[in-house]
Write an enzyme that holds these catalytic residues in place. Structure first.
Site, mmCIF file in Angstrom:
data_model
loop_
_atom_site.group_PDB
_atom_site.id
_atom_site.type_symbol
_atom_site.label_atom_id
_atom_site.label_comp_id
_atom_site.label_asym_id
_atom_site.label_seq_id
_atom_site.Cartn_x
_atom_site.Cartn_y
_atom_site.Cartn_z
ATOM 1 C CG ASN A 154 -0.200 -4.759 -8.050
ATOM 2 O OD1 ASN A 154 0.651 -4.673 -8.912
ATOM 3 N ND2 ASN A 154 -0.941 -3.733 -7.662
ATOM 4 C CG ASP A 155 -3.680 -9.330 -5.368
ATOM 5 O OD1 ASP A 155 -2.970 -9.543 -4.374
ATOM 6 O OD2 ASP A 155 -4.574 -8.481 -5.386
ATOM 7 N NE ARG A 161 -10.157 -3.209 -6.680
ATOM 8 C CZ ARG A 161 -8.867 -3.350 -6.400
ATOM 9 N NH1 ARG A 161 -8.102 -4.100 -7.179
ATOM 10 N NH2 ARG A 161 -8.325 -2.727 -5.384
ATOM 11 C CB CYS A 184 -5.425 -2.145 -13.523
ATOM 12 S SG CYS A 184 -6.151 -3.498 -12.583
ATOM 13 N NE ARG A 229 -5.363 -0.550 -5.928
ATOM 14 C CZ ARG A 229 -4.336 -0.262 -6.730
ATOM 15 N NH1 ARG A 229 -4.077 0.976 -7.066
ATOM 16 N NH2 ARG A 229 -3.567 -1.224 -7.185
ATOM 17 C CD GLU A 279 -7.134 -9.381 -8.139
ATOM 18 O OE1 GLU A 279 -6.175 -8.612 -7.965
ATOM 19 O OE2 GLU A 279 -8.282 -9.133 -7.721
ATOM 20 C CG HIS A 332 -1.545 1.283 1.461
ATOM 21 N ND1 HIS A 332 -2.556 1.752 0.662
ATOM 22 C CD2 HIS A 332 -1.252 2.265 2.331
ATOM 23 C CE1 HIS A 332 -2.880 2.942 1.070
ATOM 24 N NE2 HIS A 332 -2.113 3.288 2.079
HETATM 25 C C1 PEP Z 1 -3.600 -5.927 -8.558
HETATM 26 O O1 PEP Z 1 -3.745 -6.872 -7.781
HETATM 27 O O2 PEP Z 1 -2.749 -5.918 -9.471
HETATM 28 C C2 PEP Z 1 -4.425 -4.715 -8.443
HETATM 29 C C3 PEP Z 1 -4.420 -3.797 -9.375
HETATM 30 O O3 PEP Z 1 -5.197 -4.534 -7.345
HETATM 31 P P1 PEP Z 1 -4.698 -4.249 -5.854
HETATM 32 O O4 PEP Z 1 -3.261 -3.802 -5.939
HETATM 33 O O5 PEP Z 1 -5.605 -3.206 -5.321
HETATM 34 O O6 PEP Z 1 -4.863 -5.576 -5.204
HETATM 35 MG MG MG Z 2 -5.474 -7.091 -6.585
#
Ligand code: PEP
Ligand code: MG
Length: 607
Positions: free
Chosen positions: A464-465, A342, A512, A306, A441, A198
């Site tokens: 990211n996930d 989202r 994203c 988000r 993801e 974060h």
């Molecule tokens: C991700 O997981 O890539 C994403 C964009 O969402 P977050 O970072 O909010 O999990």
């Molecule tokens: Mg994510």
């Protein structure tokens, strides 16, 4: 600048570009839980009780000072929580129980208090009433404050920052970043955290440099130290020599002026390659105050809103009306461009203190995102109503996070349909058949992308996930950060398969995750033929610059080579070398090379 102190150099993960030079502001967010049990002499009992009372008084004083120092009206409205904290400090049970333990069991204050806190927390766990149960986190917070004052540890809060500085913390929670005065913050540096933590995402959103995963920065720097933070290479220097101070001052100036040129020149053009391939460039948005910047950076809409940040750092859940107003603002800020909202992605490293969810062994794989929404239908329904209503005002699309299978999608479609029926019955204006997409993801979603593509209107790949789940790497754990490899062949194959599956079923695919805003990865993402890239707004001009200088022919050639490679490092090297030929200024040699990274301390006079 301090010349008398020994310079210390640390290397962490550079997660948000740029150079900051300024004074350290230590926000120690590590828990003061490591207190040990001691027995005291009978003769010292009164003194020990007195020590406990002094810590209570200091704590009260600190809370009053925080309340008084906050001028901002909007922030003040969030700070009524401090009144609750003041009440807890005066709570008879807390005080008397701790005193009794000191007196009867001859315990040191720290241990006596800790025992009382544990007992109180257990009582709160058993309470049925949700509102009262929420108080548990407040007790923890207050308890920690008293403990720190007993131990004699000076604590600062992000809200207390009164002059410009660089935030140094063990970690920063979303609640911390939501409360801080962003005008004062020059950079973030933290002991823990990974590339997509974060803290990293928030630093990029604010356009300030950040280095995470420094492991020991809270030990090696104190409030007031001079710091240099290079968010591109991950280098942090505490109390630099005059030479390095001047060197970085010059680099900072150079960096800023290139950024200005890139911003000015590229923000107004579309993301289009030399040979005419058009990819839509959108913004990831977390905070409402980012909305006015979208045009400035050249975003073609919001690719990822988000919404969890609407729910964080506050006592009550946002009402339908409040959400509607927020989404309405987003739609207005985007004009004719789309807004992809989202639904709540809570859990993992983003949690709601006031919901007091059961503690999970493995939150990233627990009750997170859509799993939470399906378990809390009222919260989900309220959000869906607000989104559908905002859809009547412009182009709004709905995006569901953390989908793992077709069944979930069918359930959600059913819920959306029922919510539409409800709005229709009430005669409300809303968007019928709003486009609905899902985040891809989780590896299971990737491997059944063809099946999912038949059920939804679009995909958005959350790398990211995806990286976290496919490589089994906790995305916020600095110990395994070196294994968090976006260029791992498995990750690249997953993305490729997803795009192919989506296109073969005629739906579009966005990406994203943080990868989208990373200039080095752009030729690869273009090679995959993604339709949209959504990123933190600050990255948009640079990404457009890269796209506009490349041709699809070059991207396909590069992709064909790297898809045959076996090691992320090899892939990184190839892409870097190619990019350095075209963009020598943008890709220096240590660019994003995490595997070469040496962490640790040096007292080198050469820095
Ligand atoms: C991700 O997981 O890539 C994403 C964009 O969402 P977050 O970072 O909010 O999990
Ligand atoms: Mg994510």
């Amino acid at each position: 600048m301090t010349e008398t102190k020994t310079p210390i150099m640390l290397k962490g993960l550079g997660v948000s570009r740029g150079i900051a030079i300024g004074r350290a502001y230590l926000v120690d967010r590590s828990r003061a839980e490591i207190v040990s049990q001691c027995f005291i002499h009978l003769a010292d009992v009164d003194l020990e009780i007195e020590r406990f009372h002094q810590a209570l008084e200091v704590s009260m004083q600190q809370l009053l000072e925080i309340q008084e120092s906050v001028q901002d009206k909007e922030l003040q409205s969030h700070l009524h929580i401090l009144d609750t904290h003041k009440m807890i400090l005066q709570d008879r049970l807390l005080i008397e129980e701790t005193e009794n333990r000191i007196r009867n069991e001859k315990l040191n204050s720290e241990w006596a208090l800790k025992q009382t806190l544990d007992k109180l927390k257990k009582i709160f766990d058993m309470i049925q009433d949700e509102y009262l149960r929420e108080r548990k986190s407040d007790i923890e917070y207050v308890g920690e404050r008293i403990l720190r004052n007993l131990i004699g540890k000076k604590q600062h809060s992000v809200t207390e920052m009164s002059e410009e500085g660089i935030i140094v913390a063990h970690d920063l929670s979303p609640a911390d970043t939501a409360q801080m005065n962003k005008q004062m913050v020059m950079a973030f540096i933290t002991d823990i955290g990974g590339k997509t933590s974060h803290t990293a995402i928030m630093a990029k959103a604010l356009g300030i440099p950040a280095v995470v995963g420094l492991e020991n920065i809270t030990r090696f720097s104190a409030t007031g130290d001079t710091l240099i933070v290079d968010g591109t290479s991950g280098l942090v220097i505490v109390n630099p020599t005059q030479d390095s101070y001047l060197h970085f001052l010059e680099r900072q100036e150079r960096y800023r002026s290139t950024e200005r040129v890139v911003l000015h020149h590229y923000s107004r053009f579309p993301g289009e390659t030399r040979d005419g391939y058009r990819v839509r460039i959108e913004a990831n948005v977390e905070r409402v105050d980012e909305l006015p910047t979208l045009n400035h950076y050249g975003a073609e809409g919001i690719g990822l809103y988000r919404t969890e940040f609407l729910y964080l750092g506050r006592r009550q859940l946002p009402s339908e009306e409040e959400q509607y107003q927020t989404y309405k603002n987003a739609v207005e800020a985007c004009g004719d461009n789309p807004v992809v909202i989202r639904t709540l992605d809570i859990g993992g490293d983003k949690f709601l203190t006031h919901l007091d969810l059961a503690e999970e062994m493995n939150p990233a794989m627990g009750l997170r995102a859509i799993r939470f929404s399906l378990k809390e239908p009222e919260i989900f329904r309220t959000q869906l109503r607000a989104i559908l209503r905002a859809g009547a005002l412009g182009t709004v699309k709905i995006l569901i996070p953390m989908i793992s299978g077709v069944e979930e999608v069918l359930r959600i479609k059913d819920i959306i349909k029922k919510t539409e029926d409800e709005l229709r019955r009430e005669g409300r204006e809303f968007k019928e058949n709003m486009e609905m997409g899902i985040m891809i993801e989780i590896p299971s979603a990737m491997s059944i992308a063809d099946l999912l593509a038949q059920e939804v209107d679009f995909f958005s790949i959350g790398t990211n996930d995806l990286i976290q789940y496919s490589l089994a790497i906790d995305r916020v754990n600095e110990q395994v950060a070196y294994l968090y490899q976006p260029l791992h062949p498995a990750v690249l194959r997953f993305i490729n398969q997803t795009v192919e599956a989506a296109h073969s079923k005629g739906i579009s695919v966005a990406l994203c995750g943080e990868m989208a805003g990373e200039p080095l990865y752009i030729p690869i993402l273009l090679g995959f033929q993604l339709d949209e890239l959504s990123m933190n707004p600050v990255s948009i001009p640079r990404v457009k610059k890269i796209i506009r200088s490349l041709s699809m022919k070059e991207c396909f050639n590069m992709l064909a080579q790297i898809m045959k490679m076996r090691h992320p490092q090899e892939i990184h090297q190839l892409v870097l070398e190619e990019m350095q030929k075209t963009f020598p200024e943008d890709f220096l040699n240590d660019y994003l090379n995490d595997n070469d990274k040496t962490r640790g301390v040096s007292d080198s006079g050469s820095v």
